[in-house]
Design an enzyme around this catalytic site. Structure first.
Site, PDB file in Angstrom:
ATOM      1  N   HIS A 178       0.821  -1.208   0.000  1.00 29.27           N
ATOM      2  CA  HIS A 178       0.000   0.000   0.000  1.00 29.27           C
ATOM      3  C   HIS A 178       0.856   1.260   0.000  1.00 29.27           C
ATOM      4  O   HIS A 178       0.634   2.168  -0.806  1.00 29.27           O
ATOM      5  CB  HIS A 178      -0.911  -0.001   1.225  1.00 29.27           C
ATOM      6  CG  HIS A 178      -1.824   1.181   1.260  1.00 29.27           C
ATOM      7  ND1 HIS A 178      -3.028   1.215   0.599  1.00 29.27           N
ATOM      8  CD2 HIS A 178      -1.696   2.394   1.874  1.00 29.27           C
ATOM      9  CE1 HIS A 178      -3.609   2.392   0.805  1.00 29.27           C
ATOM     10  NE2 HIS A 178      -2.822   3.121   1.573  1.00 29.27           N
ATOM     11  N   HIS A 193       2.997   6.131  -2.130  1.00 25.99           N
ATOM     12  CA  HIS A 193       3.627   7.306  -1.529  1.00 25.99           C
ATOM     13  C   HIS A 193       5.149   7.314  -1.690  1.00 25.99           C
ATOM     14  O   HIS A 193       5.836   7.998  -0.925  1.00 25.99           O
ATOM     15  CB  HIS A 193       3.278   7.373  -0.035  1.00 25.99           C
ATOM     16  CG  HIS A 193       1.818   7.437   0.242  1.00 25.99           C
ATOM     17  ND1 HIS A 193       1.033   8.509  -0.106  1.00 25.99           N
ATOM     18  CD2 HIS A 193       0.973   6.539   0.825  1.00 25.99           C
ATOM     19  CE1 HIS A 193      -0.222   8.285   0.257  1.00 25.99           C
ATOM     20  NE2 HIS A 193      -0.287   7.098   0.822  1.00 25.99           N
ATOM     21  N   LYS A 243      -4.981   9.778  -8.909  1.00 28.40           N
ATOM     22  CA  LYS A 243      -4.586  10.079  -7.532  1.00 28.40           C
ATOM     23  C   LYS A 243      -4.662  11.598  -7.417  1.00 28.40           C
ATOM     24  O   LYS A 243      -3.801  12.327  -7.918  1.00 28.40           O
ATOM     25  CB  LYS A 243      -3.166   9.585  -7.245  1.00 28.40           C
ATOM     26  CG  LYS A 243      -2.651   9.908  -5.841  1.00 28.40           C
ATOM     27  CD  LYS A 243      -3.177   8.946  -4.803  1.00 28.40           C
ATOM     28  CE  LYS A 243      -2.524   9.158  -3.452  1.00 28.40           C
ATOM     29  NZ  LYS A 243      -3.015   8.219  -2.427  1.00 28.40           N
TER      30      LYS A 243
END
Length: 311
Positions: A178, A193, A243
């Site tokens: 993730h 990220h 995103k």
């Protein structure tokens, strides 16, 4: 960069094993600053170059960046730095879509162990380990051990053990996937990220950088976003999926982010921890967010939110 910020060229990289010992009174802000000072991150415009182009509002769906974010990253970074090499080996081990069960092979388990072995040789992760000990952190009811081997097993459980994110009972996600790789859930990009994954996917044509989200101000001061900023809030598409807002560090090592988010996970019950980071004269107020999963035993998500950027 100031003398306290040991960013180094990839050809001269050697993980340091000398680091200051934190104690029970060391604050999270102090610990994060120390991680930053210890990190052998890349030098902007030398090891890599980015082009931030134009700013935009998160709700603006227009593309504000005609060119890619990354102009280049020196290939030697990925050949000569073991934590980068072993990190990249993990990035193709996952299915992006939640609900699709992950099939973990023995080779992939070996790659997980190889990565953990390399990051634990570095100063940021050694400092992270000592910080968690000094703070009396526990995991699954047991205090964090001083044994490096035991700590690596804890890291493996926190970051790599699978759980179901989709709610369909399929073991379709992990903290590492993730945070560092990214997932697609309900038609949107979730997680993702990490700047290395961004660069590699952009190079393959899978990521479309669509502009940066303009930094906030502090009081009357302003700070312009430029091509050597180490923290950026971005908007992008990954394989056509949006995103709208995502903040990531740029140029930091994998061990820096692993250390930062592991400390947030183990040492603090709060989901949010606001800090001020001195990045060589550029100041960032950051909210280090850490969401736990599976009865608080695994990383659900970890990332930073840029609250302010000033000089």
């Amino acid at each position: 960069l100031p003398p306290s910020a040991p960013a180094v060229a990839s050809s001269n990289y050697s993980p340091s094993t000398s680091f200051p010992r934190p104690d029970a009174d060391t604050t999270f802000n102090e610990a994060v600053q120390k991680l930053w000072d210890l990190d052998a991150r890349l030098i902007p415009n030398q090891n890599y170059k980015i082009d931030v182009q134009s700013s935009k509002h998160p709700c603006n769906k227009e593309d504000a960046a005609e060119e890619p974010l990354f102009t280049y990253v020196k290939p030697a970074v990925f050949r000569k730095r073991p934590t980068f090499t072993t990190f990249v080996a993990l990035l193709n081990n996952y299915s992006a879509y939640t609900g699709e069960e992950e099939d973990v092979t023995e080779q992939e388990l070996q790659e997980n162990r190889a990565f953990l072995n390399e990051v634990m040789k570095t100063a940021p992760m050694k400092y992270c380990h000592q910080y968690c000990i000094a703070k009396g952190c526990t995991y699954k009811g047991k205090e964090i051990s001083g044994s490096e081997s035991e700590f690596k097993r804890t890291l493996d459980s926190i970051w790599f053990e699978l759980y179901s994110r989709s709610g369909r009972r399929n073991m379709d996600s992990s903290g590492f996937e993730h945070v560092f790789v990214g997932e697609v859930k309900n038609g949107q990009v979730s997680g993702f990220h990490n700047w290395i994954m961004f660069y590699l996917e952009e190079k393959r044509g899978n990521v479309d950088f669509r502009g940066y989200i303009k930094p906030k101000c502090r009081d009357s001061s302003t700070a312009e976003t430029n091509d050597d900023d180490p923290v950026l809030t971005l908007q992008f598409r990954w394989n056509g999926v949006e995103k709208f807002v995502g903040t990531c560090f740029i140029g930091v090592t994998p061990e820096f982010e692993m250390a930062l988010y592991t400390m947030a996970f183990l040492a603090y019950e709060e989901d949010e921890n606001v800090i001020t980071l001195d990045a060589g004269g550029e100041m960032f107020d950051l909210n280090v967010k850490c969401h736990k999963y599976d009865r608080n035993t695994k990383v659900g998500s970890c990332y930073v939110e840029a609250l302010a950027h000033y000089e």
